[in-house]
Design a protein around this motif. Structure first.
Motif, short mmCIF file in Angstrom:
data_model
loop_
_atom_site.label_atom_id
_atom_site.label_comp_id
_atom_site.label_asym_id
_atom_site.label_seq_id
_atom_site.Cartn_x
_atom_site.Cartn_y
_atom_site.Cartn_z
N LEU A 284 -16.79 -6.79 -1.93
CA LEU A 284 -16.71 -5.71 -1.73
C LEU A 284 -17.13 -6.39 -3.75
CD1 LEU A 284 -13.42 -3.87 -0.75
CD2 LEU A 284 -16.04 -3.41 -0.69
N ASN A 285 -16.99 -7.16 -4.59
CA ASN A 285 -17.50 -7.93 -5.60
C ASN A 285 -18.62 -7.85 -5.42
OD1 ASN A 285 -18.12 -10.83 -7.10
ND2 ASN A 285 -16.80 -9.12 -8.21
N SER A 286 -19.72 -8.50 -4.43
CA SER A 286 -20.81 -8.28 -4.56
C SER A 286 -22.10 -7.09 -4.61
CB SER A 286 -21.79 -9.45 -3.03
OG SER A 286 -21.10 -7.95 -1.81
N LEU A 287 -21.07 -6.36 -4.35
CA LEU A 287 -21.51 -4.64 -3.64
C LEU A 287 -21.75 -4.13 -5.15
CD1 LEU A 287 -19.94 -2.89 -0.79
CD2 LEU A 287 -22.40 -3.90 -1.25
N GLY A 288 -20.69 -4.36 -7.00
CA GLY A 288 -20.63 -4.22 -7.56
C GLY A 288 -19.69 -3.34 -8.14
N LEU A 289 -18.66 -3.58 -7.72
CA LEU A 289 -17.82 -3.37 -7.99
C LEU A 289 -16.89 -3.87 -9.03
CD1 LEU A 289 -17.57 -2.01 -4.43
CD2 LEU A 289 -14.75 -1.64 -5.04
N GLU A 290 -15.74 -3.12 -9.88
CA GLU A 290 -15.16 -4.20 -9.94
C GLU A 290 -13.51 -4.64 -10.03
OE1 GLU A 290 -15.78 -4.54 -13.60
OE2 GLU A 290 -18.28 -3.19 -13.52
N ALA A 291 -13.15 -5.83 -10.25
CA ALA A 291 -11.82 -5.95 -10.22
C ALA A 291 -10.97 -5.51 -9.86
CB ALA A 291 -11.29 -6.64 -10.76
N ASP A 292 -10.58 -4.08 -10.80
CA ASP A 292 -9.27 -3.72 -10.02
C ASP A 292 -9.86 -2.72 -8.79
OD1 ASP A 292 -11.16 -1.83 -12.03
OD2 ASP A 292 -9.87 -0.71 -12.50
N GLN A 293 -10.86 -1.62 -8.84
CA GLN A 293 -11.30 -1.13 -7.56
C GLN A 293 -11.53 -1.94 -6.04
OE1 GLN A 293 -15.76 -0.51 -9.58
NE2 GLN A 293 -14.21 2.00 -10.55
N GLU A 294 -11.84 -2.90 -6.71
CA GLU A 294 -11.77 -3.71 -5.47
C GLU A 294 -10.48 -4.34 -4.55
OE1 GLU A 294 -13.61 -8.65 -3.67
OE2 GLU A 294 -13.79 -7.65 -6.14
N LYS A 295 -9.26 -4.02 -5.50
CA LYS A 295 -8.06 -3.90 -5.25
C LYS A 295 -7.48 -2.88 -4.36
CE LYS A 295 -6.98 -8.00 -8.55
NZ LYS A 295 -6.06 -8.36 -9.63
N ARG A 296 -8.14 -1.86 -5.42
CA ARG A 296 -7.49 -0.82 -4.75
C ARG A 296 -8.23 -1.15 -2.92
NH1 ARG A 296 -6.61 4.24 -9.11
NH2 ARG A 296 -5.44 2.89 -9.68
N VAL A 297 -9.55 -1.01 -2.97
CA VAL A 297 -9.56 -0.88 -2.21
C VAL A 297 -9.45 -1.25 -0.79
CG1 VAL A 297 -12.54 -1.31 -0.53
CG2 VAL A 297 -12.40 0.25 -3.07
N ALA A 298 -9.47 -2.70 -1.27
CA ALA A 298 -8.98 -3.75 -0.41
C ALA A 298 -7.49 -3.06 -0.37
CB ALA A 298 -8.50 -5.59 -0.71
N ARG A 299 -5.97 -2.63 -0.48
CA ARG A 299 -5.12 -2.80 -0.92
C ARG A 299 -5.49 -1.26 0.43
NH1 ARG A 299 -3.62 -1.97 -5.30
NH2 ARG A 299 -3.98 0.25 -6.13
N SER A 300 -6.51 -0.02 0.55
CA SER A 300 -6.28 0.87 1.16
C SER A 300 -7.18 0.42 2.58
CB SER A 300 -7.71 2.02 0.74
OG SER A 300 -6.80 2.72 -0.38
N ILE A 301 -7.73 -0.47 2.46
CA ILE A 301 -8.15 -0.95 3.95
C ILE A 301 -7.36 -1.62 5.14
CG2 ILE A 301 -11.24 -0.14 2.96
CD1 ILE A 301 -11.41 -3.23 3.05
N ASN A 302 -6.91 -2.58 4.04
CA ASN A 302 -6.04 -2.79 5.59
C ASN A 302 -4.40 -2.44 5.51
OD1 ASN A 302 -7.30 -5.80 5.62
ND2 ASN A 302 -7.06 -5.79 2.96
#
Length: 562
Positions: A284-302
């Motif tokens: 997700l980082n390669s798309l441009g999400l910030e670190a906190d946004q990436e963690k929130r997305v990863a938490r939800s999709i798992n």
């Protein structure tokens, strides 16, 4: 180099942890892609670091072709067709950049062709692709040659359309247009009739650029050729038509295009959308999400069930984000099914199906069918109507993770939109896990960076467009003393920008948010609570990119306030 060899080299270097490396190996085997792609895609190691390690293993030097200035005259020492098929580029008199330095046959061929001794050097795939672009002349040069050597300018418009479309010069002309667009990394090709001329435009990095003006006599022949390739009706000029086509690049890659033909007062306008057949994103980082946004997305999709929605206007990168998420979730232990319109990118080990309205196969009917395929994860290309929305929510309720897109301006606006589609508020509150709103911004060209002082009127402009006082204070705090922009150079086509990345608004659904959804509160109220819980607005995310020197204030305001 084989997967075990790359694995051993990276492991010995200590640059990637054994745990991350093992996960990358599993993904590479599962998707049948090179380990190098996964390592770089997941940002576990930079392309330069990995290139250096592999070059050291080959006992040769590493060349970063993305930063080297290559002489086009020297490149002519090696034929373009050979360079593309063997992935080699001649850099100077003795150095040969190669993706596979063990290809002795290619080295011997270059020795004989040039008469020089050859010293192989290792380079990565991205650098090689960029270097090979130097073999291509401009589109104007190609068409000038076609006009000079063939009958392309003198096509007899009185000939039947079928014959016109098969004319050798017309075939070459269309091939030149398509090949040039792929090389220039355009997303769309526009052929626009304007009275006595035809304007060809490419959309590059989200912005349309005029690239060529052709005589109007060519228009019927070019349109006929495209219609034949897309299986459209040649004699239908009064109604819009849509289709798909493929062509084979010189490298042997299949390039898919979506074709739209629209009758205008000047003639038929054609737009071709270039689709990537294989899209590999692993982070997700390669798309441009910030670190906190990436963690929130990863938490939800798992999570095992629930609904994750990606919103934004057409062309904002929603599908790419969904495909990246699918790539992260694509493991041996899950069954992933999608229904799309159309299937833009093929993902190995994902069951993809395409809607067919003419046959009565809609998103809703496709989604019902997917539920009988024992899926763990379902991706619906777009929620367009009440029926699809309700089935998607019910699927999320019954133990499935549902991913989809929706057209809304921001993340909080997703809830009122779904309520308008007659989704029950209590069901929506129970199933919605995350909403990601996004836009694409152009990145400053790294080859012509310059610093400049911010204009005084930016602060006043921001005060006029930002209504939230707290947000305005945060944005102004981020505003840098020195701004970075591109002055323009050949590599960015003198635009000052090269490449794009996303800015995101990520709204997690907390218990407080669920209560607001049940009470059917407005988008403004949802935004207030989401901001209090740490959600960055689109503008805020954009200004963080400005502060880090990735883009400009003008670009952020252009995109985030559209």
């Amino acid at each position: 180099m084989s997967l075990p060899q790359v694995q051993e080299i990276v492991l010995k270097s200590g640059k990637v942890s054994p745990e991350d490396l093992n996960e990358a190996v599993k993904t590479a085997k599962h998707l049948e892609v090179p380990l190098e792609e996964v390592l770089v895609g997941r940002r576990l190691i930079s392309p330069e670091e990995l290139g250096g390690l592999l070059a050291e293993a080959y006992r040769i030097s590493y060349l970063d072709l993305k930063t080297l200035e290559l002489n086009r005259e020297v490149l002519k020492l090696v034929a373009e067709e050979f360079a593309e098929s063997h992935h080699v580029v001649r850099d100077n008199v003795v150095t040969l950049a190669m993706e596979d330095p063990s290809d002795l046959e290619a080295i011997e061929f270059v020795k004989k062709q040039t008469g020089y001794g050859v010293m192989p050097a290792f380079t990565d795939k991205a650098g090689m692709s960029q270097a090979l672009r130097l073999y291509k002349g401009t589109l104007k040069e190609e068409f000038a040659e076609l006009v000079e050597k063939t009958t392309v300018k003198r096509v007899d418009v009185n000939r039947p359309l079928v014959e016109l479309a098969k004319d050798v010069s017309v075939v070459k002309a269309v091939d030149a247009l398509l090949s040039s667009a792929v090389v220039e990394q355009a997303s769309d090709i526009h052929l626009e009739p304007l009275g006595n001329e035809v304007v060809v435009r490419y959309r590059i990095d989200g912005v349309l650029n005029d690239v060529l003006i052709l005589p109007s006599e060519l228009h019927p022949a070019l349109v006929a050729r495209i219609k034949i390739l897309a299986n459209l009706k040649l004699d239908e000029t009064r109604l819009p038509q849509d289709g798909r086509m493929q062509f084979l690049s010189k490298k042997g890659d299949k390039v898919s295009l979506r074709v739209s033909v629209l009758p205008t007062v000047e003639g038929e306008k054609v737009v071709l959308r270039i689709l990537e057949e294989v899209l590999q994103h692993f982070s997700l980082n390669s798309l441009g999400l910030e670190a906190d946004q990436e963690k929130r997305v990863a938490r939800s999709i798992n999570k095992p069930h629930g609904m994750v929605l990606v919103t934004g206007p057409t062309g904002s990168g929603k599908t790419t984000t969904l495909y990246t998420i699918l790539g992260m979730l694509n493991t041996v232990g899950v069954n992933i099914c999608t229904v799309e319109d159309p299937v833009e990118n093929r993902i190995r080990r994902v069951n993809q199906t395409q809607v067919n309205p003419q046959a009565g196969y809609s998103f809703a009917t496709g989604l019902r069918s997917l539920l009988r395929q024992d899926p763990d994860i379902i991706m619906v290309g777009e929620i367009r109507d009440q029926e699809t929305a309700k089935i998607a929510v019910n699927a999320a309720m019954t133990g499935h993770l549902v991913l989809s897109t929706l057209h809304t301006n921001d993340a909080p606006g997703t809830v009122p939109r779904l309520l308008d589609l007659s989704v029950e508020s209590f069901l929506l509150a129970s199933t919605l896990e995350l909403v990601v709103a996004q836009r694409l911004i152009r990145k400053v060209c790294k080859h012509c960076l310059v610093e400049y002082a911010p204009q005084k009127n930016w602060e006043e402009t921001l005060k006029q467009v930002v209504n939230d006082e707290a947000e305005l204070t945060e944005v102004l705090t981020l505003f840098p003393k020195k701004l970075i922009g591109g002055k323009g150079c050949p590599k960015c086509r003198y635009s000052g920008y090269r490449g794009r990345m996303g800015i995101f608004e990520v709204m997690g659904v907390s218990e407080a948010m669920r209560e607001l959804i049940v009470k059917q509160k407005s988008g403004a109220e949802l935004r207030r609570v989401a901001r209090a819980e740490g959600m960055k607005s689109m503008l805020m995310a954009g200004m963080m990119k400005v502060a880090s020197g990735v883009t400009t204030v003008e670009e952020v305001l252009r995109v985030s306030l559209e």
